[in-house]
Design a protein around this motif. Structure first.
Motif, mmCIF file in Angstrom:
data_model
loop_
_atom_site.group_PDB
_atom_site.id
_atom_site.type_symbol
_atom_site.label_atom_id
_atom_site.label_comp_id
_atom_site.label_asym_id
_atom_site.label_seq_id
_atom_site.Cartn_x
_atom_site.Cartn_y
_atom_site.Cartn_z
ATOM 1 N N GLU A 1 -24.921 52.963 30.499
ATOM 2 C CA GLU A 1 -23.487 52.837 30.743
ATOM 3 C C GLU A 1 -22.780 51.947 29.729
ATOM 4 O OE1 GLU A 1 -23.533 51.521 34.753
ATOM 5 O OE2 GLU A 1 -23.874 53.556 35.564
ATOM 6 N N THR A 2 -23.546 51.365 28.814
ATOM 7 C CA THR A 2 -22.924 50.478 27.819
ATOM 8 C C THR A 2 -22.013 51.291 26.892
ATOM 9 O OG1 THR A 2 -24.771 48.947 27.883
ATOM 10 C CG2 THR A 2 -23.423 48.916 25.887
ATOM 11 N N GLU A 3 -20.907 50.644 26.532
ATOM 12 C CA GLU A 3 -19.935 51.293 25.655
ATOM 13 C C GLU A 3 -20.585 51.691 24.333
ATOM 14 O OE1 GLU A 3 -16.738 48.723 24.578
ATOM 15 O OE2 GLU A 3 -15.707 50.262 23.407
ATOM 16 N N GLY A 4 -20.402 52.930 23.941
ATOM 17 C CA GLY A 4 -20.911 53.371 22.650
ATOM 18 C C GLY A 4 -22.255 54.060 22.744
ATOM 19 N N TYR B 1 -19.094 54.731 16.701
ATOM 20 C CA TYR B 1 -19.458 53.338 16.994
ATOM 21 C C TYR B 1 -20.445 52.838 15.947
ATOM 22 C CZ TYR B 1 -17.198 53.357 21.547
ATOM 23 O OH TYR B 1 -16.285 53.394 22.547
ATOM 24 N N VAL C 1 -22.777 48.157 19.025
ATOM 25 C CA VAL C 1 -23.418 48.621 20.256
ATOM 26 C C VAL C 1 -24.610 47.726 20.604
ATOM 27 C CG1 VAL C 1 -24.539 50.574 21.381
ATOM 28 C CG2 VAL C 1 -22.659 50.979 19.806
ATOM 29 N N LYS D 1 -23.340 44.629 22.296
ATOM 30 C CA LYS D 1 -22.894 44.974 23.661
ATOM 31 C C LYS D 1 -24.094 45.092 24.586
ATOM 32 C CE LYS D 1 -18.400 45.614 23.947
ATOM 33 N NZ LYS D 1 -17.672 44.760 24.870
ATOM 34 N N ASN E 1 -24.700 42.780 27.838
ATOM 35 C CA ASN E 1 -24.711 43.424 29.155
ATOM 36 C C ASN E 1 -26.026 43.183 29.880
ATOM 37 O OD1 ASN E 1 -22.209 44.381 28.617
ATOM 38 N ND2 ASN E 1 -22.793 46.541 28.385
#
Lengths: 237, 411
Positions: B96-99, B230, B235, B238, B242
């Motif tokens: 679910e992490t962005e990118g 990205y 990433v 992130k 996270n």
């Protein structure tokens, strides 16, 4: 009056043996004239070898001057002295002093290499000189493969390659039998007579002295006699 | 005047070669000192460079838009060895992490496999052939040489190249392998992917992997593919924050304990580059010491030569050799020792490196090609020549300083 080629003015050579100084030459004055045939005689330890090294510019005096055609050599650099030796003086030694790794031809060419003479000229001159001392057929042999007389003839050829004005010979017949020695002396005499070379021979052998016009006796570092022979020299007899 | 000397270099070279060849045994021994040092530099540097290339090539096959996530800190060995796994919750956060586009959870374990009455311990990994095949093929660069990829959900395996060639020699597509009492058909054999470990693995369907190993949760590592647009570094940052935040929330860690390793292919490459660079620096250091020792050997030989040839030096000076002539002759001689040592060492080093390379082609522990660059050869040759000349300088100067009269009287 004849030209003076080499002049020694009050030449001293002193070595230090531990604390005591030992003077091998003690104020020698001497003139070698152009075109003369000089013999320096003296017992061993008399200083005659040192005198020869001085005349050949192989050694420098502790005191006094050596003049070459009027030019004082005292302040000459080592390289300048090497150049003068290479161009103007030819040496013949008792031990022949050839380089054992090189052939007869290469030994004779060596002084010309140091003078930067081209290979073609070097070869031609060296071959011609070896032929003149009857070694034309042995130019590619090494000194170890040759007799004493042959080696001394290579050395004579080597001493002549740069057309020096003076030849200095240190006991040139000392390591040779009498017949070969005589042959060597005849070559030197011929050079003196035909090419007007100045020749200085250092020896303790009175028979050799008979070849020359000027005999100099040295003892304990001093010239004790310097006489000229009037008559024509022995080789004619 | 110097011009004359340059013209005469050829003659001086001849004299030096003659001298060297008349003292054959000593010349060989002197040269060997340099040979050893140069041999070490050429062989070890070309092999280590080859190793570096092999590792980097493998990393490059992985693709630039893949991020590898492992539990534990890569700089802390004990945390890497503790056998931690990424939990299902971790995997969910990664996904679910962005990118992050898609992820491939890699789980592997060692099992005993049987083929044709041979029992061997092998590593098997579970793969979702339906969803992950694209990443295997396109991002990691894996391809089948024979047969095909296994069908999802079927009792089929794909084996690495070493499994077919070495572990179970003679294994072919369509053969049967028994793992934990279950029979599998070999659907395909992979081309080598460039790493011994990967080439020795057997891939099975992820559901079957879970059922035969009992490893139902989490994964040993995971690869995340980045969405277009990205950057890998963004990433990766992130992902790290996270994952760490989640762990803090769960067990209340106060410190910012980086108990995850998130690697992009760029960071991996730089780690490998740094480690190999360090190894090469050490090799150069030790081999240089060997060459310097060789240089001292040259110096020793040259001093001996000067004292043996004192008379010869005197003769040369008497007949007109200047000091720089004598220096030149002796320098050429010691330079030849250095040069010969350099050439000999380079040749031996090349032969050794190529032998090792051939050995590893026959026994593929890993893929190693000796990397011999012209720069390396040039470096070894010039270094050894310079060492030769430098070592010869002091003996040559000592020879030149001899007084002609003393040298002539020397017996």
């Amino acid at each position: 009056m004849t030209d003076v080629l080499i002049k020694l003015e009050n030449v001293w050579k002193t070595y230090k043996l531990g604390e005591t100084p030992l003077s091998v030459l003690r104020g020698v004055n001497l003139e070698i004239t152009q075109g003369s045939f000089v013999t320096i005689m003296g017992p061993s330890g008399s200083g005659k070898s040192t005198l020869m090294y001085m005349l050949g510019l192989l050694d420098t005096p502790s005191q006094g001057n050596i003049l070459l055609q009027g030019q004082d050599t005292t302040n000459f650099s080592e390289d300048k002295l090497a150049e003068v030796r290479g161009k103007r003086i030819g040496f013949i030694f008792q031990q022949f002093n050839l380089l054992q790794n090189l052939t007869a031809l290469e030994n004779v060419m060596l002084p010309m290499i140091f003078q930067g003479i081209s290979e073609g000229k070097r070869k031609e001159k060296a071959k011609q000189l070896l032929e003149s001392v009857s070694l034309g057929h042995r130019i590619n042999h090494k000194p170890s493969e040759m007799s004493g007389g042959e080696q001394q003839r290579i050395a004579i050829a080597r001493s002549l390659v740069n057309d020096p004005e003076i030849l200095i010979a240190d006991e040139p017949t000392g390591n040779l039998d009498s017949t070969t020695g005589k042959a060597v002396m005849e070559i030197l005499t011929k050079l003196h007579r035909e090419q007007k070379k100045t020749i200085v021979v250092v020896t303790h052998d009175p028979n050799i002295a008979k070849y020359s016009q000027n005999v100099i006796h040295i003892q304990d570092g001093l010239i004790v006699a310097n006489h000229f022979q009037e008559s024509e020299i022995l080789w004619q007899k | 005047m110097a011009k004359i000397d340059i013209n005469n270099l050829k003659e001086y070279l001849k004299i030096a070669v003659k001298t060297i060849s008349t003292r054959r045994i000593r010349s060989w021994l002197t040269t060997i000192g340099i040979v050893i040092g140069v041999f070490l530099i050429v062989s070890l540097l070309s092999l280590s460079q080859g190793l570096k290339n092999a590792v980097l090539q493998q990393l490059n096959m992985m693709g630039k838009d893949l991020i590898t996530i492992m539990p534990g800190d890569i700089t802390n060995v004990s945390s890497m060895m503790s056998g931690q796994k990424l939990t299902d919750a971790d995997l969910k956060i990664i996904k679910e992490t962005e990118g992050v586009d898609i992820i491939v959870a890699m789980d592997y374990t060692s099992v005993v496999a049987r083929y044709d009455n041979q029992k061997k311990t092998v590593l098997i990994y579970g793969a979702d052939w339906r969803n992950d095949l694209d990443i295997f093929k396109n991002d990691m660069g894996w391809s089948v040489s024979q047969g095909q990829w296994p069908s999802p959900g079927r009792a089929e395996v794909v084996v690495g190249s070493i499994v077919a060639s070495d572990t179970f020699g003679g294994l072919r597509v369509g053969n049967e392998i028994v793992i934990k009492g279950r029979k599998f058909i070999v659907a395909g054999i992979l081309n080598s992917v460039g790493s011994k470990q990967d080439d020795s693995m057997i891939g099975v369907d992820s559901n079957i992997f879970q059922s035969i190993t009992g490893e139902r949760n989490g994964a040993k590592m995971t690869m995340a593919k980045i969405e277009a647009g990205y950057s890998a570094d963004f990433v990766a940052e992130k992902l790290k924050s996270n994952l760490n935040e989640n762990r803090k929330r769960q067990i209340g860690q106060k410190e910012n304990d980086s108990s995850y390793t998130v690697l992009t292919s760029a960071t991996l490459s730089s780690i490998v580059g740094n480690v190999m660079g360090l190894i090469q620096a050490v090799i150069i250091g030790f081999a240089s010491i060997a060459i310097v020792v060789g240089g001292i050997g040259i110096m020793n030989t040259m001093y001996t030569s000067v004292s043996e040839r004192t008379k010869e030096i005197g003769i040369m000076k008497a007949i007109g050799a200047k000091n720089r002539t004598i220096i030149t002759i002796f320098l050429i001689e010691s330079g030849i020792f250095g040069m010969l040592g350099g050439v000999g060492g380079t040749l031996l080093g090349l032969i050794f490196a190529k032998t090792i390379e051939i050995y590893f082609q026959i026994h593929p522990l890993f893929y190693l090609r000796a990397d011999v660059s012209p720069g390396l050869i040039l470096f070894s040759l010039s270094f050894s020549f310079v060492i030769g000349c430098v070592s010869g300088y002091f003996p040559a100067r000592a020879a030149a300083k001899l007084k002609p009269v003393d040298a002539l009287r020397y017996e």
